[in-house]
Write a protein that holds these residues in place. Structure first.
Motif, short mmCIF file in Angstrom:
data_model
loop_
_atom_site.label_atom_id
_atom_site.label_comp_id
_atom_site.label_asym_id
_atom_site.label_seq_id
_atom_site.Cartn_x
_atom_site.Cartn_y
_atom_site.Cartn_z
N UNK A 1 0.82 -1.21 0.00
CA UNK A 1 0.00 0.00 0.00
C UNK A 1 0.86 1.26 0.00
N UNK A 2 1.97 1.22 0.74
CA UNK A 2 2.83 2.41 0.81
C UNK A 2 3.64 2.63 -0.47
N UNK A 3 3.94 1.54 -1.18
CA UNK A 3 4.73 1.67 -2.42
C UNK A 3 3.86 1.72 -3.68
N UNK B 1 4.92 2.81 -7.67
CA UNK B 1 4.72 1.93 -8.83
C UNK B 1 3.82 2.60 -9.88
N UNK B 2 2.80 3.33 -9.41
CA UNK B 2 1.95 4.04 -10.34
C UNK B 2 2.72 5.13 -11.07
N UNK B 3 3.64 5.79 -10.39
CA UNK B 3 4.47 6.78 -11.05
C UNK B 3 5.32 6.16 -12.15
N UNK B 4 5.84 4.96 -11.91
CA UNK B 4 6.60 4.27 -12.95
C UNK B 4 5.74 3.96 -14.16
N UNK C 1 13.73 0.43 -13.31
CA UNK C 1 14.39 1.09 -12.20
C UNK C 1 13.38 1.52 -11.14
N UNK C 2 12.25 2.07 -11.60
CA UNK C 2 11.20 2.45 -10.64
C UNK C 2 10.67 1.24 -9.91
N UNK C 3 10.46 0.11 -10.60
CA UNK C 3 9.97 -1.10 -9.95
C UNK C 3 11.01 -1.62 -8.95
#
Length: 284
Positions: free
Chosen positions: A218-220, A224-227, A275-277
């Motif tokens: 939930x916190x991350x 992940x959505x930004x990626x 990288x984001x993941x």
């Protein structure tokens, strides 16, 4: 005149030889692709207890390989870049789909394991033996965990020792939680001890682990959505430019330099998304 006929004959012979070599190479490639596809489909579907005819999946895959790139070629006005990219995507899609289905099955087993261990511990406390408790859990439980436990019992009925059947279970379900369960049962059978209390403690530990993993996810989720947004934004921008400025964007899809630019963009997009993941992936 004779020279012209000689050149024509040599050209015709060369074309025929090249066509025969290409047809033989393509036939060999399709046969290897078919064999590999059927083997992978048979193994992966059997591991996931999905009883689907691999021949049907292969025909559907060949149909998609032929129809989807052809439609893109017609819609794009003869552009070969999009059909070639879609051909690669359709060829790779079955393997990715198998991995996604297998991971979803493992996640479901991980979610079901704590409650199942509590049920198994309750049966042991009531005086039921380990194998009858496993049979009750396989009969009353929900798939996919119940299917795996039923396979363990079937192996035992065929003469496989309990320890080996549980090791096979840990190999089929390669998650740390299942390895802990198999190790707890093996240690209890070798050195003795209260297996019911061990399973109850393990179930509570796994439940707390799942709760912690849920909080971390939930916190991350925002990262992940930004990626995903970062990866889709250039594609949306290219689509907007193609829709409203087709003449300006035409060289990007019909020239070798434009293809190189698209390849570079796709590579950088993939690296940025991975990288984001990687940053947002936290192991517990």
């Amino acid at each position: 005149m004779n020279d012209i006929w000689l050149v024509a004959l040599l050209t015709f012979s060369f074309v025929v030889v090249v066509a025969l070599l290409l047809s033989r190479a393509s036939a060999g490639f399709m046969e290897r692709y078919r064999s590999n596809f059927l083997d992978q489909a048979r193994i992966n579907l059997a591991d996931m207890f999905l009883f689907v005819d691999p021949q049907v999946l292969f025909r559907f895959n060949v149909f998609a390989l032929l129809i989807i790139p052809t439609l893109l070629w017609v819609v794009s006005g003869g552009n070969l870049l999009l059909p070639a990219a879609m051909l690669v995507i359709v060829a790779v899609a079955p393997r990715k789909l198998y991995l996604w289905l297998k991971q979803r099955r493992l996640d479901q087993i991980q979610q079901q394991l704590p409650d199942s261990l509590l049920m198994l511990a309750g049966s042991l406390r009531a005086g039921v033996g380990f194998n009858p408790a496993m049979e009750a859990l396989a009969h009353d439980g929900q798939p996919p965990l119940a299917q795996e436990l039923a396979l363990v019992l079937r192996e035992q009925h065929m003469g496989v020792r309990t320890d080996q059947a549980l090791e096979h279970l840990a190999e089929r379900v390669p998650i740390p939680d299942m390895k802990l369960f198999v190790a707890a049962v093996a240690i209890s059978r070798e050195v003795g001890g209260n297996l019911a209390e061990s399973l109850a403690t393990l179930a509570e530990t796994l439940r707390r682990k799942l709760i912690m993993e849920g909080k971390v996810k939930a916190l991350t989720a925002q990262g992940k959505l930004q990626g995903i947004v970062m990866a889709m934004l250039p594609a949306g921008l290219v689509g907007f430019l193609v829709l409203f400025y087709p003449e300006t964007m035409n060289p990007m899809f019909h020239t070798p330099l434009g293809w190189c630019v698209i390849g570079t963009i796709c590579l950088l997009e993939y690296l940025g998304y991975r990288m984001c993941r990687k940053i947002m992936t936290i192991d517990i």
